[in-house]
Design a protein around this motif. Structure first.
Motif, short mmCIF file in Angstrom:
data_model
loop_
_atom_site.label_atom_id
_atom_site.label_comp_id
_atom_site.label_asym_id
_atom_site.label_seq_id
_atom_site.Cartn_x
_atom_site.Cartn_y
_atom_site.Cartn_z
N ARG A 29 0.83 -1.21 0.00
CA ARG A 29 0.00 0.00 0.00
C ARG A 29 0.86 1.25 0.00
N GLN A 30 1.87 1.28 0.85
CA GLN A 30 2.76 2.44 0.94
C GLN A 30 3.53 2.63 -0.37
N ARG A 31 4.04 1.55 -0.94
CA ARG A 31 4.76 1.65 -2.22
C ARG A 31 3.84 2.11 -3.35
N LEU A 32 2.62 1.59 -3.36
CA LEU A 32 1.66 1.95 -4.39
C LEU A 32 1.35 3.44 -4.34
N LEU A 33 1.19 3.97 -3.15
CA LEU A 33 0.92 5.40 -3.00
C LEU A 33 2.12 6.24 -3.45
N ALA A 34 3.32 5.77 -3.19
CA ALA A 34 4.53 6.53 -3.51
C ALA A 34 4.98 6.37 -4.96
N GLU A 35 4.93 5.14 -5.48
CA GLU A 35 5.43 4.83 -6.83
C GLU A 35 4.49 3.84 -7.52
N PRO A 36 3.34 4.31 -7.96
CA PRO A 36 2.33 3.37 -8.47
C PRO A 36 2.75 2.57 -9.69
N LYS A 37 3.39 3.20 -10.67
CA LYS A 37 3.76 2.47 -11.89
C LYS A 37 4.76 1.36 -11.59
N GLN A 38 5.78 1.69 -10.83
CA GLN A 38 6.81 0.69 -10.47
C GLN A 38 6.21 -0.43 -9.63
N THR A 39 5.36 -0.07 -8.69
CA THR A 39 4.75 -1.06 -7.79
C THR A 39 3.86 -2.03 -8.55
N ILE A 40 3.06 -1.52 -9.48
CA ILE A 40 2.19 -2.39 -10.28
C ILE A 40 3.03 -3.28 -11.20
N ARG A 41 4.09 -2.72 -11.75
CA ARG A 41 4.98 -3.54 -12.59
C ARG A 41 5.59 -4.67 -11.77
N ASP A 42 6.10 -4.33 -10.58
CA ASP A 42 6.75 -5.33 -9.74
C ASP A 42 5.77 -6.41 -9.26
N ALA A 43 4.58 -6.00 -8.87
CA ALA A 43 3.63 -6.94 -8.27
C ALA A 43 2.81 -7.73 -9.29
N PHE A 44 2.49 -7.09 -10.43
CA PHE A 44 1.56 -7.71 -11.36
C PHE A 44 2.13 -7.90 -12.77
N GLY A 45 3.35 -7.41 -13.00
CA GLY A 45 3.96 -7.57 -14.30
C GLY A 45 3.32 -6.72 -15.38
N ILE A 46 2.65 -5.65 -14.99
CA ILE A 46 1.97 -4.78 -15.96
C ILE A 46 2.80 -3.51 -16.13
N GLU A 47 3.20 -3.25 -17.34
CA GLU A 47 4.01 -2.09 -17.68
C GLU A 47 3.09 -0.97 -18.16
N ILE A 48 3.08 0.13 -17.46
CA ILE A 48 2.31 1.30 -17.88
C ILE A 48 3.22 2.15 -18.76
N PRO A 49 2.79 2.44 -19.97
CA PRO A 49 3.67 3.10 -20.94
C PRO A 49 4.13 4.48 -20.50
N GLU A 50 5.30 4.87 -21.00
CA GLU A 50 5.80 6.22 -20.81
C GLU A 50 4.73 7.18 -21.32
#
Length: 87
Positions: A29-50
């Motif tokens: 939760r804390q990581r998601l609030l601070a760095e959402p794109k990186q956190t989602i990539r790390d946890a779910f393997g989903i890359e949000i485009p530049e």
């Protein structure tokens, strides 16, 4: 291998998985609030485009969030997105 946001994903299931994980994992939760794109990539393997911004806001009993989507004509003028995409 990561999935890009341009690939078809189940948006509702992804939202549910993210929310459930925030309830179960304070560190996530804390990581998601601070760095959402990186956190989602790390946890779910989903890359949000530049060039795509992801804003995560936590609602509380006294803080409510109202999201105003873009006008349909503004979105369709940029790119047609089939149902099932999450952005």
């Amino acid at each position: 291998m990561s999935t890009t946001m341009t690939e078809r994903i189940d948006a509702d299931q992804l939202r549910e998985d993210i929310i459930r994980k925030t309830w179960d994992d304070e560190s996530f939760r804390q990581r998601l609030l601070a760095e959402p794109k990186q956190t989602i990539r790390d946890a779910f393997g989903i890359e949000i485009p530049e060039g795509h911004e992801l804003l995560v806001v936590e609602e509380t009993p006294t803080r409510h969030v109202l999201t105003i989507p873009p006008r349909p004509e503004d979105v369709s003028a940029i790119v047609a997105r089939p149902a099932g995409y999450w952005w």
